[in-house]
Design a protein around this motif. Structure first.
Motif, PDB file in Angstrom:
ATOM      1  N   ARG A 232       0.834  -1.212   0.000  1.00 58.55           N
ATOM      2  CA  ARG A 232       0.000   0.000   0.000  1.00 58.55           C
ATOM      3  C   ARG A 232       0.864   1.255   0.000  1.00 58.55           C
ATOM      4  O   ARG A 232       0.651   2.177  -0.793  1.00 58.55           O
ATOM      5  N   TYR A 233       1.868   1.283   0.867  1.00 61.87           N
ATOM      6  CA  TYR A 233       2.709   2.473   0.957  1.00 61.87           C
ATOM      7  C   TYR A 233       3.608   2.610  -0.271  1.00 61.87           C
ATOM      8  O   TYR A 233       3.886   3.723  -0.717  1.00 61.87           O
ATOM      9  N   ALA A 234       4.051   1.463  -0.800  1.00 59.63           N
ATOM     10  CA  ALA A 234       4.960   1.525  -1.944  1.00 59.63           C
ATOM     11  C   ALA A 234       4.260   2.014  -3.213  1.00 59.63           C
ATOM     12  O   ALA A 234       4.905   2.492  -4.144  1.00 59.63           O
TER      13      ALA A 234
ATOM     14  N   VAL B 119       1.070   4.043  17.808  1.00 62.21           N
ATOM     15  CA  VAL B 119       0.799   2.674  17.330  1.00 62.21           C
ATOM     16  C   VAL B 119       0.161   2.724  15.950  1.00 62.21           C
ATOM     17  O   VAL B 119      -0.896   3.332  15.775  1.00 62.21           O
ATOM     18  N   GLY B 120       0.796   2.101  14.963  1.00 60.12           N
ATOM     19  CA  GLY B 120       0.316   2.202  13.586  1.00 60.12           C
ATOM     20  C   GLY B 120       0.636   3.599  13.088  1.00 60.12           C
ATOM     21  O   GLY B 120      -0.218   4.333  12.614  1.00 60.12           O
ATOM     22  N   ALA B 121       1.908   3.943  13.194  1.00 58.11           N
ATOM     23  CA  ALA B 121       2.352   5.332  12.985  1.00 58.11           C
ATOM     24  C   ALA B 121       2.263   5.766  11.535  1.00 58.11           C
ATOM     25  O   ALA B 121       2.271   6.957  11.241  1.00 58.11           O
TER      26      ALA B 121
ATOM     27  N   HIS C 272       7.010  -3.725  14.401  1.00 56.77           N
ATOM     28  CA  HIS C 272       6.309  -4.650  15.304  1.00 56.77           C
ATOM     29  C   HIS C 272       4.964  -5.008  14.693  1.00 56.77           C
ATOM     30  O   HIS C 272       4.266  -4.137  14.172  1.00 56.77           O
ATOM     31  N   ASP C 273       4.610  -6.283  14.799  1.00 55.90           N
ATOM     32  CA  ASP C 273       3.305  -6.749  14.322  1.00 55.90           C
ATOM     33  C   ASP C 273       2.374  -6.897  15.519  1.00 55.90           C
ATOM     34  O   ASP C 273       2.542  -7.803  16.334  1.00 55.90           O
ATOM     35  N   LEU C 274       1.420  -5.993  15.599  1.00 52.90           N
ATOM     36  CA  LEU C 274       0.475  -6.039  16.718  1.00 52.90           C
ATOM     37  C   LEU C 274      -0.275  -7.357  16.781  1.00 52.90           C
ATOM     38  O   LEU C 274      -0.669  -7.803  17.854  1.00 52.90           O
TER      39      LEU C 274
ATOM     40  N   LEU D 237       5.581   2.972  15.999  1.00 56.10           N
ATOM     41  CA  LEU D 237       5.459   1.522  15.763  1.00 56.10           C
ATOM     42  C   LEU D 237       4.605   1.268  14.531  1.00 56.10           C
ATOM     43  O   LEU D 237       3.540   1.869  14.367  1.00 56.10           O
ATOM     44  N   ASP D 238       5.050   0.364  13.689  1.00 53.67           N
ATOM     45  CA  ASP D 238       4.227  -0.039  12.547  1.00 53.67           C
ATOM     46  C   ASP D 238       4.690  -1.412  12.067  1.00 53.67           C
ATOM     47  O   ASP D 238       5.833  -1.815  12.283  1.00 53.67           O
ATOM     48  N   VAL D 239       3.785  -2.099  11.372  1.00 54.36           N
ATOM     49  CA  VAL D 239       4.145  -3.386  10.772  1.00 54.36           C
ATOM     50  C   VAL D 239       4.841  -3.177   9.433  1.00 54.36           C
ATOM     51  O   VAL D 239       5.524  -4.072   8.937  1.00 54.36           O
TER      52      VAL D 239
HETATM   53  C1  LIG Z   1      -5.209   3.288   8.855  1.00 57.29           C
HETATM   54  S1  LIG Z   1      -3.484   3.409   8.966  1.00 57.29           S
HETATM   55  C2  LIG Z   1      -3.320   4.707  10.158  1.00 57.29           C
HETATM   56  C3  LIG Z   1      -1.993   5.400  10.096  1.00 57.29           C
HETATM   57  C4  LIG Z   1      -1.852   6.560  11.068  1.00 57.29           C
HETATM   58  N1  LIG Z   1      -2.094   6.155  12.430  1.00 57.29           N
HETATM   59  C5  LIG Z   1      -2.781   7.702  10.669  1.00 57.29           C
HETATM   60  O1  LIG Z   1      -3.740   7.920  11.399  1.00 57.29           O
HETATM   61  O2  LIG Z   1      -2.515   8.345   9.654  1.00 57.29           O
HETATM   62  C6  LIG Z   1      -3.109   1.956   9.886  1.00 57.29           C
HETATM   63  C7  LIG Z   1      -1.634   1.751  10.140  1.00 57.29           C
HETATM   64  O3  LIG Z   1      -1.483   0.576  10.938  1.00 57.29           O
HETATM   65  C8  LIG Z   1      -0.438  -0.194  10.434  1.00 57.29           C
HETATM   66  N2  LIG Z   1      -0.719  -1.598  10.766  1.00 57.29           N
HETATM   67  C9  LIG Z   1      -1.604  -2.418  10.127  1.00 57.29           C
HETATM   68  N3  LIG Z   1      -1.553  -3.644  10.658  1.00 57.29           N
HETATM   69  C10 LIG Z   1      -0.633  -3.607  11.666  1.00 57.29           C
HETATM   70  C11 LIG Z   1      -0.109  -4.573  12.555  1.00 57.29           C
HETATM   71  N4  LIG Z   1      -0.506  -5.845  12.506  1.00 57.29           N
HETATM   72  N5  LIG Z   1       0.833  -4.189  13.456  1.00 57.29           N
HETATM   73  C12 LIG Z   1       1.271  -2.908  13.487  1.00 57.29           C
HETATM   74  N6  LIG Z   1       0.824  -1.944  12.634  1.00 57.29           N
HETATM   75  C13 LIG Z   1      -0.104  -2.292  11.731  1.00 57.29           C
HETATM   76  C14 LIG Z   1      -0.428   0.079   8.944  1.00 57.29           C
HETATM   77  O4  LIG Z   1       0.829  -0.170   8.351  1.00 57.29           O
HETATM   78  C15 LIG Z   1      -0.825   1.556   8.891  1.00 57.29           C
HETATM   79  O5  LIG Z   1       0.311   2.390   8.898  1.00 57.29           O
END
Ligand SMILES: C[S@@+](CC[C@H](N)C(=O)[O-])C[C@H]1O[C@@H](n2cnc3c(N)ncnc32)[C@H](O)[C@@H]1O
Length: 225
Positions: free
Chosen positions: A31-33, A62-64, A111-113, A83-85
């Motif tokens: 998605r990001y790429a 979290v999910g930065a 990190h994978d939540l 933190l992000d996956v």
């Molecule tokens: C909807 S985006 C929100 C990004 C940011 N927080 C914002 O509000 O702009 C969700 C984010 O969560 C990350 N994410 C998704 N699954 C994840 C996981 N299993 N562990 C950690 N991060 C995750 C994604 O890579 C993405 O950056």
């Protein structure tokens, strides 16, 4: 389309049917790429509303994503763990923090939540903006986030409210069950452990698919006792 922290729009575009795919590194790296910038680059308004004026300390974002919140927090004096996956997202976060001159205050954490591994503990603030875990793991994931907050610290959870489905803002992603109410968040925070300061459904103006629209955000701010 509202590209401001509007995670569900991605899934509308791609019609992802398997919920588990929404939380993998593969999905988010791809998605990001796809594009140089997915989100707006502006910090989330609910973060700014709730955290402005809070004395800075150590924050976990979290999910930065691409780091707009982390950069804003760092500019307010916070020492941030982003933190992000997605490693693609984290590389962008680091680059944006460096460009903004706050790279020394931002550390990235891959990190994978969904792994359920504990998060580093002791944060003064844990912020989760538009993270929508699968319904059956909602409580567990939010408890993990809460466990990373130090006693006296803050947990801020912001998400798309289910009301948005009725406005047509989030109809296409196929997973309305991922949207959540303030009550759902409060329900996983035991009153013996958490003092809930804010549990609101807050509206804001956004660009919808058919023009200006009103989005509703779930906003929960709690202090760990
Ligand atoms: C909807 S985006 C929100 C990004 C940011 N927080 C914002 O509000 O702009 C969700 C984010 O969560 C990350 N994410 C998704 N699954 C994840 C996981 N299993 N562990 C950690 N991060 C995750 C994604 O890579 C993405 O950056």
């Amino acid at each position: 389309m509202n590209r401001h922290s509007d995670g569900m729009t991605h899934h509308e575009d791609h019609d992802t049917s398997d919920v588990a795919d929404l939380f993998t590194q593969q999905t988010w790296d791809a998605r990001y790429a796809e594009t140089e910038r997915v989100w707006s680059g502006r910090p989330n308004p609910r973060l700014v509303e709730q955290v402005t004026g809070v004395p800075p300390g150590r924050a976990l974002d979290v999910g930065a994503g691409e780091g707009a919140d982390a950069v804003w927090l760092a500019s307010q004096g916070w020492q941030v763990t982003a933190l992000d996956v997605s490693e693609v997202a984290l590389a962008r976060t680091a680059a944006h923090a460096a460009e903004a001159g706050v790279g020394y205050r931002v550390t990235t954490l891959h990190h994978d939540l969904m792994s359920a591994a504990p998060l580093p503990p002791g944060f003064d603030l844990v912020s989760a903006q538009f993270m929508h875990p699968p319904a059956e793991r909602f409580a567990e994931i939010h408890q993990l986030l809460g466990a990373a907050v130090r006693p006296g610290g803050l947990l801020l959870v912001v998400g798309h409210h289910p009301y948005d489905v009725t406005t047509g803002l989030r109809t296409g992603h196929g997973h309305p069950e991922l949207l959540f109410t303030p009550d759902q968040v409060v329900a996983v925070l035991p009153a013996t452990e958490w003092d809930v300061r804010v549990a609101d459904a807050s509206t804001r103006s956004v660009d919808g698919p058919d023009g200006p629209a009103v989005a509703t955000d779930t906003v929960v701010l709690a202090v760990r006792r």
